[in-house]
Design an enzyme around this catalytic site. Structure first.
Site, mmCIF file in Angstrom:
data_model
loop_
_atom_site.group_PDB
_atom_site.id
_atom_site.type_symbol
_atom_site.label_atom_id
_atom_site.label_comp_id
_atom_site.label_asym_id
_atom_site.label_seq_id
_atom_site.Cartn_x
_atom_site.Cartn_y
_atom_site.Cartn_z
ATOM 1 N N ASP A 177 -21.238 -52.840 33.921
ATOM 2 C CA ASP A 177 -21.138 -51.891 35.029
ATOM 3 C C ASP A 177 -19.644 -51.814 35.278
ATOM 4 O OD1 ASP A 177 -20.725 -50.826 37.642
ATOM 5 O OD2 ASP A 177 -22.849 -51.129 38.025
ATOM 6 N N HIS A 178 -19.011 -50.733 34.839
ATOM 7 C CA HIS A 178 -17.548 -50.776 34.810
ATOM 8 C C HIS A 178 -16.930 -50.859 36.211
ATOM 9 C CE1 HIS A 178 -17.745 -46.432 35.533
ATOM 10 N NE2 HIS A 178 -16.467 -46.460 35.827
ATOM 11 N N HIS A 240 -23.607 -48.553 40.050
ATOM 12 C CA HIS A 240 -22.342 -48.788 40.754
ATOM 13 C C HIS A 240 -22.513 -48.947 42.273
ATOM 14 C CE1 HIS A 240 -21.068 -47.566 36.875
ATOM 15 N NE2 HIS A 240 -21.051 -46.259 37.085
#
Ligand code: BG6
Length: 490
Positions: A177-178, A240
């Protein structure tokens, strides 16, 4: 030295993610001496490129770093390309032999990262074949990095998880999950748990509501096909937004180990009050962008984008109110908001503190200004605190003043990229900033109810917000009914 050594095998090496994020991140790790010459990257994908073609792509992706005194040809020489058919077992056998040869050449000690940066259809097949053909049984470690989307709903996510778990253990799986690689998202915990000023106030006695906004200016661009089956809920909220919420809501972990942190995040996600399909409209608002003016130019509506249905029911905006039923948070709404084609690109968290029981000081219009703690995640990185103070000689009038710390002002080039941080963590075996299956499962279960409602009845007001605006009016109404409003503070 302790620099990690490994071979990184990138599936989908001709794709956008590899070129835009992964190659530059590997370069930055190299330039910043986080990795030494003991690394190799093997790109695999369907297209028949040569090593030279591939290295040219790599060099192109790092053009922005011309001023470093690193020879880009030397760097690119660590990159190799293998045309690859993910369903052909012979290709895996050949790849394995090649990796063994590279191990010798680059001293990578049998350490391997398999990075799945491609459309998800083949995730399960690839994982299974990597194991059956022996690529995961080396003398070093082997890890699987897997990009989103991790499933389309709880069921498909579980199926995918079962597939990859047949080949890799949970502690070998790094689900990206950047947002968890972003400097200021990582700072949420530090701000909370390293400051005597905040932790005692971080609860329903002192906080009135928390707002998490992630807005984008870009529209769906050329991702219509993917986005039509996703929408903002699956694209941004399931991952996110709920991850940021978990970091804001979790209890302090006993220790800063991946297991302890994860277990607190999971507890926070478990405490989210479930919504029933019939109640979705009370808590969630959806939107889809219309035409509008952005930077002086007229832009298309979502429904006019390529690969998008001209009657599309897909949401490009979501706002929601989430309640957390535990002792710390009972009664404090967490509002989330995310959308494409909004006024500005910005991600920020606003913590609004409760008003004092009695106010002696008002501004001229008799407003009381609540204290706000703002965590600026992007594009500005920093924190600011809105306080009240006297200004000038009007003794009984208080005015909001801003205390702020701006992380960008020092040296922007040194703020690491999210992918750089995450790749390095993976190489070192630190899974703190990756999502565990339990978190993924809970997030899907929560958003599945919302998609069920939205898919059952199409939105009759789409498109309902102009490009360049702050989303549909209903999103403001969601807070107004609780006596709040969205803060725009950047
Ligand atoms: C991705 C979504 O996960 O996040 C994209 O798929 C979105 O649609 C992107 O644009 C936003 O990321 P960032 O880092 O630009 O806020």
């Amino acid at each position: 030295t302790n620099n990690p050594k490994s071979i990184i095998v990138i599936f989908g090496a001709t794709g956008d993610l590899a070129n835009r994020k992964l190659f530059p991140s590997i370069y930055r790790l190299y330039r910043n001496n986080k990795i030494t010459d003991d690394f190799a990257v093997v790109g695999v994908a369907r297209r028949p490129l040569t090593n030279d073609d591939f290295r040219n792509n790599v060099k192109k992706s790092i053009e922005a770093f011309q001023s470093d005194d690193i020879d880009h040809d030397d760097f690119a020489s660590h990159f190799y390309y293998n045309p690859f058919d993910a369903t052909d077992l012979d290709h895996y056998k050949r790849l394995n032999e090649f990796l063994l040869q590279l191990d010798d050449q680059y001293n990578t000690e049998g350490n391997r990262i398999f990075y799945l940066a491609m459309a998800p259809n083949f995730f399960g097949t690839i994982a299974a074949n990597l194991k059956s053909e022996g690529l995961t049984q080396t003398k070093g470690w082997s890890r699987l990095v897997i990009e989103k989307p991790f499933g389309h709903n709880f069921e498909s996510a579980q199926e995918l998880n079962n597939q990859i778990r047949q080949a890799f253990n949970e502690d070998q799986i790094y689900r990206i999950d950047h947002y968890l690689g972003k400097e200021m998202v990582q700072n949420i915990e530090v701000i909370r748990f390293a400051n005597a000023m905040f932790e005692p106030l971080w609860n329903n006695q002192y906080i009135s509501n928390i707002q998490i906004t992630s807005s984008e200016v870009l529209g769906v661009e050329d991702r219509g096909r993917y986005y039509e089956s996703s929408g903002a809920l699956r694209d941004m909220v399931q991952n996110h937004m709920l991850q940021m919420l978990a970091l804001l809501a979790m209890e302090p972990p006993i220790k800063l180990t991946p297991n302890e942190i994860r277990s607190e995040k999971v507890k926070a996600l478990r405490a989210i009050r479930p919504i029933s399909v019939d109640d979705v409209d009370k808590y969630f608002v959806r939107g889809q962008y219309d035409r509008g003016i952005l930077n002086g130019e007229e832009v298309n509506a979502y429904r006019e984008s390529s690969s998008v249905d001209s009657n599309s029911n897909t949401e490009t905006f979501v706002a929601g109110k989430i309640l957390i039923d535990n002792f710390r948070w009972a009664g404090v709404p967490f509002y989330i908001r995310t959308g494409k084609r909004m006024e500005k690109k910005s991600t920020e968290i606003v913590v609004q503190f409760k008003d004092l029981p009695m106010n002696l000081y008002y501004d001229k219009t008799e407003n009381v200004h609540p204290n706000l703690l703002v965590i600026h995640i992007q594009p500005h990185e920093g924190i600011s605190l809105q306080l009240n103070a006297k200004k000038g000689d009007q003794g009984t009038v208080s005015k909001p003043i801003d205390l702020s710390f701006n992380n960008n002002s020092k040296d922007k080039m040194n703020t690491p990229e999210a992918y750089e941080v995450l790749l390095y963590d993976c190489m070192r075996g630190d899974s703190t900033n990756f999502t565990h299956w339990d978190e993924v499962a809970l997030s899907w279960k929560f958003v599945d109810v919302i998609s069920q409602n939205w898919e059952n009845k199409s939105a009759d007001d789409y498109p309902n917000y102009e490009s360049g605006s702050n989303g549909p009016k209903k999103s403001d109404a969601l807070l107004e009914q609780d006596g709040f409003h969205w803060w725009t503070v950047t």
